[in-house]
Write a protein that holds these residues in place. Structure first.
Motif, PDB file in Angstrom:
ATOM      1  N   ALA A 125      23.688 -19.719  39.355  1.00  0.00           N
ATOM      2  CA  ALA A 125      23.868 -18.651  40.341  1.00  0.00           C
ATOM      3  C   ALA A 125      22.918 -17.498  40.051  1.00  0.00           C
ATOM      4  O   ALA A 125      22.257 -16.974  40.954  1.00  0.00           O
ATOM      5  CB  ALA A 125      25.319 -18.174  40.332  1.00  0.00           C
ATOM      6  N   SER A 128      19.325 -18.298  40.770  1.00  0.00           N
ATOM      7  CA  SER A 128      18.983 -18.328  42.188  1.00  0.00           C
ATOM      8  C   SER A 128      18.687 -16.927  42.717  1.00  0.00           C
ATOM      9  O   SER A 128      18.120 -16.772  43.789  1.00  0.00           O
ATOM     10  CB  SER A 128      20.117 -18.956  42.995  1.00  0.00           C
ATOM     11  OG  SER A 128      21.180 -18.046  43.127  1.00  0.00           O
ATOM     12  N   LEU A 129      19.066 -15.894  41.954  1.00  0.00           N
ATOM     13  CA  LEU A 129      18.729 -14.523  42.375  1.00  0.00           C
ATOM     14  C   LEU A 129      17.322 -14.133  41.930  1.00  0.00           C
ATOM     15  O   LEU A 129      16.805 -13.096  42.335  1.00  0.00           O
ATOM     16  CB  LEU A 129      19.725 -13.517  41.781  1.00  0.00           C
ATOM     17  CG  LEU A 129      21.183 -13.731  42.139  1.00  0.00           C
ATOM     18  CD1 LEU A 129      22.030 -12.631  41.538  1.00  0.00           C
ATOM     19  CD2 LEU A 129      21.355 -13.746  43.641  1.00  0.00           C
ATOM     20  N   TYR A 132      14.630 -12.848  44.320  1.00  0.00           N
ATOM     21  CA  TYR A 132      14.617 -11.506  44.912  1.00  0.00           C
ATOM     22  C   TYR A 132      13.528 -10.628  44.312  1.00  0.00           C
ATOM     23  O   TYR A 132      12.806  -9.949  45.047  1.00  0.00           O
ATOM     24  CB  TYR A 132      15.973 -10.813  44.728  1.00  0.00           C
ATOM     25  CG  TYR A 132      16.977 -11.240  45.739  1.00  0.00           C
ATOM     26  CD1 TYR A 132      16.969 -10.701  47.011  1.00  0.00           C
ATOM     27  CD2 TYR A 132      17.912 -12.204  45.444  1.00  0.00           C
ATOM     28  CE1 TYR A 132      17.872 -11.120  47.956  1.00  0.00           C
ATOM     29  CE2 TYR A 132      18.822 -12.631  46.378  1.00  0.00           C
ATOM     30  CZ  TYR A 132      18.800 -12.078  47.636  1.00  0.00           C
ATOM     31  OH  TYR A 132      19.693 -12.504  48.566  1.00  0.00           O
ATOM     32  N   LEU A 151       5.829 -14.727  49.486  1.00  0.00           N
ATOM     33  CA  LEU A 151       6.343 -15.773  50.375  1.00  0.00           C
ATOM     34  C   LEU A 151       6.239 -17.137  49.713  1.00  0.00           C
ATOM     35  O   LEU A 151       7.183 -17.929  49.735  1.00  0.00           O
ATOM     36  CB  LEU A 151       5.523 -15.795  51.666  1.00  0.00           C
ATOM     37  CG  LEU A 151       5.945 -14.806  52.733  1.00  0.00           C
ATOM     38  CD1 LEU A 151       4.988 -14.877  53.907  1.00  0.00           C
ATOM     39  CD2 LEU A 151       7.339 -15.138  53.196  1.00  0.00           C
TER      40      LEU A 151
ATOM     41  N   LEU B  33      18.474  -6.642  52.494  1.00  0.00           N
ATOM     42  CA  LEU B  33      18.697  -6.442  51.056  1.00  0.00           C
ATOM     43  C   LEU B  33      20.061  -5.816  50.794  1.00  0.00           C
ATOM     44  O   LEU B  33      20.731  -6.147  49.817  1.00  0.00           O
ATOM     45  CB  LEU B  33      17.586  -5.575  50.460  1.00  0.00           C
ATOM     46  CG  LEU B  33      16.228  -6.278  50.371  1.00  0.00           C
ATOM     47  CD1 LEU B  33      15.157  -5.305  49.922  1.00  0.00           C
ATOM     48  CD2 LEU B  33      16.295  -7.450  49.423  1.00  0.00           C
ATOM     49  N   ALA B  36      22.538  -8.498  50.910  1.00  0.00           N
ATOM     50  CA  ALA B  36      22.533  -9.238  49.638  1.00  0.00           C
ATOM     51  C   ALA B  36      23.317  -8.470  48.577  1.00  0.00           C
ATOM     52  O   ALA B  36      24.095  -9.057  47.814  1.00  0.00           O
ATOM     53  CB  ALA B  36      21.104  -9.480  49.181  1.00  0.00           C
ATOM     54  N   LEU B  59      27.572 -16.178  44.661  1.00  0.00           N
ATOM     55  CA  LEU B  59      26.204 -15.791  44.319  1.00  0.00           C
ATOM     56  C   LEU B  59      25.217 -16.880  44.725  1.00  0.00           C
ATOM     57  O   LEU B  59      24.189 -16.611  45.351  1.00  0.00           O
ATOM     58  CB  LEU B  59      26.077 -15.560  42.811  1.00  0.00           C
ATOM     59  CG  LEU B  59      26.446 -14.196  42.264  1.00  0.00           C
ATOM     60  CD1 LEU B  59      26.114 -14.139  40.797  1.00  0.00           C
ATOM     61  CD2 LEU B  59      25.676 -13.113  42.989  1.00  0.00           C
ATOM     62  N   LEU B  60      25.561 -18.115  44.371  1.00  0.00           N
ATOM     63  CA  LEU B  60      24.637 -19.236  44.581  1.00  0.00           C
ATOM     64  C   LEU B  60      24.377 -19.450  46.071  1.00  0.00           C
ATOM     65  O   LEU B  60      23.233 -19.588  46.495  1.00  0.00           O
ATOM     66  CB  LEU B  60      25.257 -20.486  43.959  1.00  0.00           C
ATOM     67  CG  LEU B  60      24.366 -21.664  43.650  1.00  0.00           C
ATOM     68  CD1 LEU B  60      23.312 -21.254  42.668  1.00  0.00           C
ATOM     69  CD2 LEU B  60      25.200 -22.781  43.072  1.00  0.00           C
ATOM     70  N   TYR B  62      25.618 -17.505  48.993  1.00  0.00           N
ATOM     71  CA  TYR B  62      25.349 -16.380  49.892  1.00  0.00           C
ATOM     72  C   TYR B  62      24.163 -15.559  49.426  1.00  0.00           C
ATOM     73  O   TYR B  62      23.172 -15.432  50.141  1.00  0.00           O
ATOM     74  CB  TYR B  62      26.605 -15.528  50.058  1.00  0.00           C
ATOM     75  CG  TYR B  62      27.597 -16.209  50.950  1.00  0.00           C
ATOM     76  CD1 TYR B  62      27.474 -16.123  52.325  1.00  0.00           C
ATOM     77  CD2 TYR B  62      28.598 -17.000  50.428  1.00  0.00           C
ATOM     78  CE1 TYR B  62      28.344 -16.793  53.156  1.00  0.00           C
ATOM     79  CE2 TYR B  62      29.477 -17.682  51.250  1.00  0.00           C
ATOM     80  CZ  TYR B  62      29.345 -17.561  52.619  1.00  0.00           C
ATOM     81  OH  TYR B  62      30.201 -18.245  53.433  1.00  0.00           O
ATOM     82  N   ALA B  63      24.245 -15.003  48.204  1.00  0.00           N
ATOM     83  CA  ALA B  63      23.136 -14.169  47.745  1.00  0.00           C
ATOM     84  C   ALA B  63      21.913 -15.015  47.442  1.00  0.00           C
ATOM     85  O   ALA B  63      20.787 -14.619  47.715  1.00  0.00           O
ATOM     86  CB  ALA B  63      23.565 -13.384  46.507  1.00  0.00           C
ATOM     87  N   GLY B  64      22.116 -16.222  46.883  1.00  0.00           N
ATOM     88  CA  GLY B  64      20.979 -17.027  46.476  1.00  0.00           C
ATOM     89  C   GLY B  64      20.337 -17.774  47.623  1.00  0.00           C
ATOM     90  O   GLY B  64      19.133 -17.685  47.820  1.00  0.00           O
ATOM     91  N   MET B  67      20.820 -15.623  51.940  1.00  0.00           N
ATOM     92  CA  MET B  67      20.044 -14.396  52.089  1.00  0.00           C
ATOM     93  C   MET B  67      18.565 -14.626  51.827  1.00  0.00           C
ATOM     94  O   MET B  67      17.711 -13.987  52.434  1.00  0.00           O
ATOM     95  CB  MET B  67      20.569 -13.314  51.137  1.00  0.00           C
ATOM     96  CG  MET B  67      21.774 -12.598  51.652  1.00  0.00           C
ATOM     97  SD  MET B  67      21.690 -12.278  53.404  1.00  0.00           S
ATOM     98  CE  MET B  67      20.348 -11.110  53.451  1.00  0.00           C
ATOM     99  N   THR B  68      18.244 -15.563  50.921  1.00  0.00           N
ATOM    100  CA  THR B  68      16.835 -15.838  50.666  1.00  0.00           C
ATOM    101  C   THR B  68      16.169 -16.346  51.936  1.00  0.00           C
ATOM    102  O   THR B  68      15.065 -15.929  52.290  1.00  0.00           O
ATOM    103  CB  THR B  68      16.696 -16.891  49.563  1.00  0.00           C
ATOM    104  OG1 THR B  68      17.563 -16.533  48.508  1.00  0.00           O
ATOM    105  CG2 THR B  68      15.301 -16.961  49.059  1.00  0.00           C
ATOM    106  N   ILE B  71      15.767 -13.435  54.406  1.00  0.00           N
ATOM    107  CA  ILE B  71      14.662 -12.542  54.039  1.00  0.00           C
ATOM    108  C   ILE B  71      13.324 -13.231  54.286  1.00  0.00           C
ATOM    109  O   ILE B  71      12.370 -12.616  54.777  1.00  0.00           O
ATOM    110  CB  ILE B  71      14.809 -12.128  52.554  1.00  0.00           C
ATOM    111  CG1 ILE B  71      15.976 -11.158  52.432  1.00  0.00           C
ATOM    112  CG2 ILE B  71      13.537 -11.493  52.028  1.00  0.00           C
ATOM    113  CD1 ILE B  71      16.292 -10.752  51.033  1.00  0.00           C
ATOM    114  N   PHE B  72      13.290 -14.514  54.006  1.00  0.00           N
ATOM    115  CA  PHE B  72      12.098 -15.310  54.246  1.00  0.00           C
ATOM    116  C   PHE B  72      11.725 -15.265  55.729  1.00  0.00           C
ATOM    117  O   PHE B  72      10.581 -15.014  56.097  1.00  0.00           O
ATOM    118  CB  PHE B  72      12.417 -16.739  53.815  1.00  0.00           C
ATOM    119  CG  PHE B  72      11.220 -17.582  53.586  1.00  0.00           C
ATOM    120  CD1 PHE B  72      10.255 -17.172  52.689  1.00  0.00           C
ATOM    121  CD2 PHE B  72      11.065 -18.772  54.241  1.00  0.00           C
ATOM    122  CE1 PHE B  72       9.146 -17.945  52.470  1.00  0.00           C
ATOM    123  CE2 PHE B  72       9.963 -19.555  54.023  1.00  0.00           C
ATOM    124  CZ  PHE B  72       8.998 -19.145  53.140  1.00  0.00           C
TER     125      PHE B  72
END
Lengths: 334, 178
Positions: A125, A128-129, A132, A151, B33, B36, B59-60, B62-64, B67-68, B71-72
């Motif tokens: 987890a 995977s951040l 950012y 990108l 952001l 996130a 985290l894995l 939703y945030a990982g 959201m990635t 944002i992409f």
């Protein structure tokens, strides 16, 4: 959390951060030396004997450099990105046990900051951040090279995380636990490193760990020839150092994870007694392999990188998962 | 105040403030952001409740992952600025405006009041005191997902598959059988 005071956790966190910083500094020297020998030159030799004081000189240089920021940059995100990258890298390492708990009299010293029951999931987890820091840094710089690098890095990390996850799941199925200490215990019980039945999973894990950390030959995000330095083009001084530190600490995390999942962690080979030093040795070999790859292979093309990830590694990961599940279900351990 | 309480107050404030900023941030990248950050705060709350499996998955996924991708997409689409958001209004002015401030705030307070009222009446048989957290929450969740809740779980996965197929059809270039 029982029996573990906040202060004790804090002390161990500080020790871990200092350890990782020291390991980072000397791994840099090692990498430059080894790359030098690969290329028939000496590497750093001038600062201290055998170039051993080089990291101190580098650190001084980084701190003394001017902290520049492009005019159009998004101030807050530009500043936050390197800090976030380093924070994520450090947090992921916090749950990795470096060995069995040591006992000094009645003081127990666990060799990790925390050891949650689903530690493996936590590491994944947090890792995977990691995307950012890279993508925020690339976007906030408001420069074409940085944006393209950010990108690329984001797409690459997201794609290879999938195959990485599949190989980790195969290790979980094999060991039947999500706890990192449990992983090693399972391999001790079976008397066999997980790498033996799960060799394909190990190979996938190694390839993905190179891609996840944006290392050569998968360093498309910072391809010097086309993107200057990719997402950290506009960074200088200590913020740039933060990004580099995050990259190396992520390498430490993934090498520790690979050694624990597939190479028996702190178990000794040939029935030798287990010790944290075995894990350090395995991590060192794993990291040497990173350098070896960097010295050997040219950078691969971006479209090939993506199609390799999605069309080769992901299907192979699924196949391996089927094989490992069949192995466990049919009682291959017995 | 002991430290779990302090952590709860900090995380709760972080979740609420970033959720509000998702709606009011003038730059869409900032909004993403903040979303996130809000997800990460919710994961922190799960950790406080000793639901470490849910926290890691939050985290894995939703945030990982989610959201990635968002944002992409924003980075690729060059949608740098939202047109009609009040760009540089102070937070007090934003609170006074109906669309960004008092109306959503009043709505969420009303919703919260309804929830509390339902809880006080013991609707749905919710326990009044906290149950002890299971020692191995992953095993507990797995048992629930593959036991009594297997059918809803599978139906949800079919729904996701339908969404995936729909996305492929929507984005396919017409008239080109690639």
């Amino acid at each position: 959390m029982s029996g573990m005071s906040l202060g004790y956790v804090l002390v161990r966190s500080v020790i871990l951060v200092l350890l990782l910083m020291g390991a980072f500094a000397y791994f840099m020297v090692l990498e430059r030396k080894v790359l030098g020998y690969f290329q028939l030159r000496w590497g750093p030799v001038r600062v201290g004997p055998w170039g051993l004081l080089q990291p101190i000189a580098d650190a001084l240089k980084m701190v003394a450099k001017e902290d520049t920021q492009p005019l159009g940059a998004d101030g807050l995100i530009f500043v936050a990105a390197p800090a976030l990258a380093l924070f994520v890298a450090l947090a992921a390492f916090a749950v990795i046990p470096l060995g069995p708990t040591l006992h000094f009299g009645h003081l127990a010293l666990p060799l990790s900051v925390a050891n949650p029951p689903s530690g493996l999931l936590f590491v994944l987890a947090i890792l995977s951040l990691g995307v950012y820091g890279v993508s925020m840094g690339g976007w906030a710089s408001q420069s074409k090279y940085a944006l393209l690098g950010g990108l690329r890095a984001a797409a690459q990390m997201v794609s290879y995380e999938l195959a990485l996850g599949l190989s980790v799941i195969s290790a979980v199925v094999l060991a039947g636990t999500l706890s990192l200490t449990g992983m090693v215990r399972a391999q001790a019980v079976h008397g066999l490193w997980a790498m033996v039945p799960n060799i394909l999973g190990f190979v996938i894990f190694v390839i993905c760990s190179v891609a996840e950390t944006n290392r050569a030959p998968f360093d498309l995000a910072e391809a010097e020839g086309e993107l200057v330095a990719g997402f950290h083009t506009e960074y200088s001084g200590f913020r740039f150092a933060n990004f580099v530190m995050a990259e190396y600490i992520n390498m430490f995390t993934l090498s520790a994870l690979g050694s624990i999942l597939f190479l028996g962690g702190w178990l000794g080979p040939f029935g030798l007694p287990s010790s944290a030093w075995w894990l350090v040795l395995k991590m060192a070999l794993y990291l040497f392999f990173f350098i070896w790859l960097r010295a050997t292979f040219p950078r691969i093309r971006y479209d090939r990188l993506m199609s390799f990830g999605w069309k080769v590694l992901v299907p192979l990961g699924f196949l391996n998962l089927v094989w490992i599940s069949a192995f466990v279900a049919l009682g291959g351990w017995h | 105040m002991d430290w779990p309480m302090a952590a709860f107050v900090f995380l709760g404030a972080m979740v609420l403030y970033s959720a509000w900023r998702v709606a009011t941030a003038p730059l869409i990248t900032h909004a993403a952001l903040f979303l996130a950050a809000s997800f990460a705060g919710v994961a922190g709350l799960f950790f406080l409740l000793e639901a470490d499996f849910l926290a890691a998955v939050q985290l894995l996924l939703y945030a990982g992952a989610v959201m990635t991708v968002v944002i992409f997409a924003i980075m690729l689409a060059e949608m740098r600025e939202l047109e009609d958001a009040a760009p540089h209004a102070g937070w007090l002015a934003q609170l006074r405006s109906g669309r960004l401030g008092w109306a959503p705030l009043a709505g969420s307070v009303a919703l919260f009041a309804v929830l509390v009222a339902a809880y006080e009446r013991g609707a749905a048989g919710w326990p009044k005191t906290a149950l002890p957290a299971p020692a191995d929450s992953t095993r507990f969740v797995a048992g629930a997902l593959f036991g009594p809740y297997a059918l809803p779980f599978e139906v949800a996965s079919v729904l996701l598959l339908a969404a995936l197929v729909g996305a492929v059809i929507l984005t396919r270039v017409e008239g080109k059988g690639r």
